[in-house]
Scaffold this motif. Sequence first.
Motif: not given
Length: 349
Positions: A252-257, A280-281, A329-330
Amino acid sequence: MSVINRDFLFALLSQAAPSGYERRAADVWLKEAASFARTREDHYGNVYAEVGPENAPAIALMGHLDEIGLIVSYVNDEGLISVLGVGGWDPQVLVAQRIRLLAPGGDLIGVIGKKAIHVMDTDERTKASKLEDLWIDIGLPAEEVKAKVPVGTYGVIEQGPIMVGNRVVSRALDNRVGGFIVLEALRALKDVPLKHRIVAVGTSQEEIGAFGAQTSAFHLDAVAGVAVDVTHETGQPGVSVKKYGEVPFGSGANIAVGPMSSPSLVRQMTGAARQENIPFTLSANPRYSSTDADALTLARGGVPTTVVSIPNRYMHSPSEMVDEHDVKACIDIIAAWIRALDENPDFRR
């Protein structure tokens, strides 16, 4: 059956649009946007599409339209063309590729030349190619080459999009797919009662320094924003999950932290994703993201920003690869986040 608008994505990917020469991709993007949104462009190559109340605070969705390319630096007396890289190249992927030169009188096709292995010395065979040792050959007399291909002519690899299973393979997925996603997320919101003005931006010149994001971010004065780009898919050999997190195809979508990524946006976005069962990841960015988000988050008095990324194999090559389910997913996670926003959302960290 396609889960995304392949016709639009393939139209974008089919255009040659290196950093500083984004016109062709921008025209395709603007034409698509004009079918459902208000559009405009600026002198720096950024293109804009927006929905929602015209005088409401802006939320920016950025995806850059430029790709890495080449620029002609010299033509020798045999008509062979030397080039410099526009953006970050691994010269190994250029060897024997076909190149489209965006010449003033019309596009020309050439090939990247290198000595054949048969005429190399033994020590040459084990050395990596350097860009300065390669050339472009367009098969014309030197006088004609010099007349048709002036210094400053741009080029890109001649490699169009194809489907391999559920995966899109093409040059320029970094980051034409991000420009595609922000506009498709905007399309998903066109009939939603919105409390904010949502502005999708196809930015210019990200590959050489996120310069288009700097100018467009200042212009928009947004209250929050998202940059969409690609990240390294970690199911391929040699890519460290310790460094990049677990980001395989289909995740899925990857989210930056990280320090430059707004914690409030991450909380809101992951909450919306869980509510709507969007995969998401998360990946850690301990400093900056090396995307348009770095320019957006520091614009004016600062803009709460995060990065949504698509898992991508073979980045900066003629055959980058993404999974269309991750692309979907994004789109979905951005639209879900915006639909869930209150009229006066709290973007404090």
